[in-house]
Design a protein around this motif. Sequence first.
Motif, PDB file in Angstrom:
ATOM      1  N   MET A 142       0.857  -1.309   0.061  1.00  0.00           N
ATOM      2  CA  MET A 142       0.009   0.065   0.068  1.00  0.00           C
ATOM      3  C   MET A 142       0.857   1.215  -0.033  1.00  0.00           C
ATOM      4  O   MET A 142       2.038   1.262   0.688  1.00  0.00           O
ATOM      5  N   ASP A 143       0.320   2.242  -0.862  1.00  0.00           N
ATOM      6  CA  ASP A 143       1.237   3.587  -0.857  1.00  0.00           C
ATOM      7  C   ASP A 143       2.541   3.230  -1.508  1.00  0.00           C
ATOM      8  O   ASP A 143       3.445   3.908  -1.163  1.00  0.00           O
ATOM      9  N   SER A 144       2.636   2.396  -2.517  1.00  0.00           N
ATOM     10  CA  SER A 144       3.856   2.192  -2.997  1.00  0.00           C
ATOM     11  C   SER A 144       3.698   1.947  -4.428  1.00  0.00           C
ATOM     12  O   SER A 144       2.513   1.454  -4.826  1.00  0.00           O
ATOM     13  N   LEU A 145       4.507   2.470  -5.294  1.00  0.00           N
ATOM     14  CA  LEU A 145       4.202   2.087  -6.965  1.00  0.00           C
ATOM     15  C   LEU A 145       4.463   0.615  -7.157  1.00  0.00           C
ATOM     16  O   LEU A 145       3.729   0.524  -8.418  1.00  0.00           O
ATOM     17  N   TRP A 146       4.763  -0.052  -6.501  1.00  0.00           N
ATOM     18  CA  TRP A 146       4.921  -1.596  -6.592  1.00  0.00           C
ATOM     19  C   TRP A 146       3.455  -2.201  -6.760  1.00  0.00           C
ATOM     20  O   TRP A 146       3.305  -3.102  -7.192  1.00  0.00           O
ATOM     21  N   ALA A 147       2.719  -1.480  -5.925  1.00  0.00           N
ATOM     22  CA  ALA A 147       1.103  -1.780  -6.028  1.00  0.00           C
ATOM     23  C   ALA A 147       0.488  -1.813  -7.192  1.00  0.00           C
ATOM     24  O   ALA A 147      -0.552  -2.417  -7.601  1.00  0.00           O
ATOM     25  N   LEU A 148       0.799  -0.891  -8.242  1.00  0.00           N
ATOM     26  CA  LEU A 148       0.541  -0.599  -9.321  1.00  0.00           C
ATOM     27  C   LEU A 148       1.018  -1.593 -10.396  1.00  0.00           C
ATOM     28  O   LEU A 148       0.738  -1.709 -11.693  1.00  0.00           O
ATOM     29  N   ILE A 149       2.228  -2.204 -10.193  1.00  0.00           N
ATOM     30  CA  ILE A 149       3.001  -3.010 -11.086  1.00  0.00           C
ATOM     31  C   ILE A 149       3.022  -4.404 -10.970  1.00  0.00           C
ATOM     32  O   ILE A 149       2.820  -5.219 -11.708  1.00  0.00           O
ATOM     33  N   LEU A 150       3.213  -4.653  -9.772  1.00  0.00           N
ATOM     34  CA  LEU A 150       3.452  -6.168  -9.233  1.00  0.00           C
ATOM     35  C   LEU A 150       2.267  -7.230  -9.604  1.00  0.00           C
ATOM     36  O   LEU A 150       2.221  -8.265 -10.139  1.00  0.00           O
ATOM     37  N   PRO A 151       1.139  -6.747  -8.940  1.00  0.00           N
ATOM     38  CA  PRO A 151      -0.147  -7.518  -9.218  1.00  0.00           C
ATOM     39  C   PRO A 151      -0.599  -7.906 -10.478  1.00  0.00           C
ATOM     40  O   PRO A 151      -1.017  -9.075 -10.558  1.00  0.00           O
ATOM     41  N   GLY A 152      -0.050  -6.961 -11.488  1.00  0.00           N
ATOM     42  CA  GLY A 152      -0.486  -7.600 -12.955  1.00  0.00           C
ATOM     43  C   GLY A 152       0.802  -7.945 -13.723  1.00  0.00           C
ATOM     44  O   GLY A 152       0.768  -7.511 -14.927  1.00  0.00           O
ATOM     45  N   GLY A 217      -6.243   2.072 -10.378  1.00  0.00           N
ATOM     46  CA  GLY A 217      -5.323   1.329  -9.325  1.00  0.00           C
ATOM     47  C   GLY A 217      -4.825   2.352  -8.177  1.00  0.00           C
ATOM     48  O   GLY A 217      -4.837   2.052  -7.212  1.00  0.00           O
ATOM     49  N   ALA A 218      -4.327   3.316  -8.550  1.00  0.00           N
ATOM     50  CA  ALA A 218      -3.659   4.418  -7.759  1.00  0.00           C
ATOM     51  C   ALA A 218      -4.896   5.003  -6.743  1.00  0.00           C
ATOM     52  O   ALA A 218      -4.330   5.210  -5.684  1.00  0.00           O
ATOM     53  N   THR A 219      -6.163   5.071  -7.338  1.00  0.00           N
ATOM     54  CA  THR A 219      -7.130   5.649  -6.454  1.00  0.00           C
ATOM     55  C   THR A 219      -7.516   4.668  -5.325  1.00  0.00           C
ATOM     56  O   THR A 219      -7.723   4.868  -4.295  1.00  0.00           O
ATOM     57  N   ILE A 220      -7.015   3.374  -5.370  1.00  0.00           N
ATOM     58  CA  ILE A 220      -7.340   2.275  -4.375  1.00  0.00           C
ATOM     59  C   ILE A 220      -6.313   1.936  -3.513  1.00  0.00           C
ATOM     60  O   ILE A 220      -6.370   1.976  -2.233  1.00  0.00           O
ATOM     61  N   TYR A 221      -5.085   1.742  -4.034  1.00  0.00           N
ATOM     62  CA  TYR A 221      -3.784   1.352  -3.285  1.00  0.00           C
ATOM     63  C   TYR A 221      -2.901   2.654  -2.662  1.00  0.00           C
ATOM     64  O   TYR A 221      -2.121   2.361  -2.052  1.00  0.00           O
ATOM     65  N   ILE A 222      -3.145   3.885  -3.327  1.00  0.00           N
ATOM     66  CA  ILE A 222      -2.137   4.734  -3.079  1.00  0.00           C
ATOM     67  C   ILE A 222      -3.049   6.122  -2.634  1.00  0.00           C
ATOM     68  O   ILE A 222      -3.724   6.699  -3.164  1.00  0.00           O
ATOM     69  N   ASN A 223      -2.488   6.421  -1.065  1.00  0.00           N
ATOM     70  CA  ASN A 223      -3.240   7.595  -0.657  1.00  0.00           C
ATOM     71  C   ASN A 223      -2.472   8.866  -0.631  1.00  0.00           C
ATOM     72  O   ASN A 223      -3.008   9.964  -0.613  1.00  0.00           O
TER      73      ASN A 223
END
Length: 296
Positions: A142-152, A217-223
Motif C-alpha cells: 500500500m502507498d507504493s508504486l509497486w502496488a501498480l506494477i506487481l499485481p499484474g 489502481g492508484a485511487t485504491i492502493y495509493i493515498n
Amino acid sequence: MKSKLAKSFGDRVFLVVDYILLFIVSLTCLLPVVHVAALSFSDTVSASTNSVLFLPKGFNMAAYETMFSNPIFLNSFFVSIFRTLVGTAINLVLAILAAYPLSKEDEELRGRKWISLFFIIPMMVSGGLIPNYLLVNSLGLMDSLWALILPGCLPIANVVLMMNFFRGINRSIFESAEIDGANDFTILLRIALPLATASIATVTLFQMVAHWNEWFGATIYINDRNKWPLQTLLRQMLTSIDYNSFGAESLGKLRLLSDRSFRGAMIVFATVPIMCVYPFMQKYFVSGITIGSVKE
C-alpha cells in the motif's frame, strides 16, 4: 493488350469506397484530439463561449505555463514514466519466460496442457477487487508504486499470444540449434527472440498503453497524492480542480483561464507522450510476424 492484373471496375469502386470509409474513421479519431488541442491554446473568452472548433482563437500558452509551474504535474508525469518503463519491462520478461516453455511439444514439457490451463483459468475468472486489495495490503504494498506494477506483472493474454507465435516458428530451426549443442536459453535469446521482433513490439506497445492509461489502481492502493500517476491526477482534475495544490502565482494565472482550456492542456499533456511511441514501432507491425522463417 490489357494486363491480366488490371483491376476491374468493381474493384476500383470498392477501393474508392474503402478509402472513403477509412478517411471518415480517421477523421472521427483525429478531430476530437485536434479540438482539445485547439481549446488548450485558446483564450478564456473563446473557450468559455464554445467558439473554438479546430483552430485556436486568441492563441496563448497560459494553460501550459500554469500547468508546468505546478510541481505536482511534473511529479505525476515522472511517476507515470517510471511505472510504464519498469512495468512494461517486467511484463515483457515474464511473458516471454512463460510463453517459450509452453510453446514446446508435450514430449518436451510434461504436463504442458495442465500448466497452460493453470494460466488460462485466471484470465477468464478474476478474484475480484476486494481479494486483490486484501492481497496488496497483506504484502505491504500500500502507498507504493509497486502496488501498480506487481499485481499484474504477468499478463496472461500476452503469454498466450507469445506462446502461439513461438509454436508457429519452424521447429527445424530449434532442432538444428540443438544438434549444434545450443541449450534452451541460447535458443531463446539468439533464435526465438530475433524472430519474434514484431510480436514483441506489439506486446510491448499494448503494455505501455495499458500502464500509461490505467488510473483506477492508484485511487485504491495509493493515498499519497505525490505518488499518483498522471492519469489518476488527470481524472481527479477533470472531475474537480483542487485549487489548494497550486501556488500563489499559478493560482493567479489559473483564475484568468477557462477551466476548459486548462483541462484541454492536461489532456494533451497526458496524451502526446504515448502517441510519440507508435511511429518508432510502426515498422514492426507492417513487417509481419514471420520474419526469418525457414521455407522447406
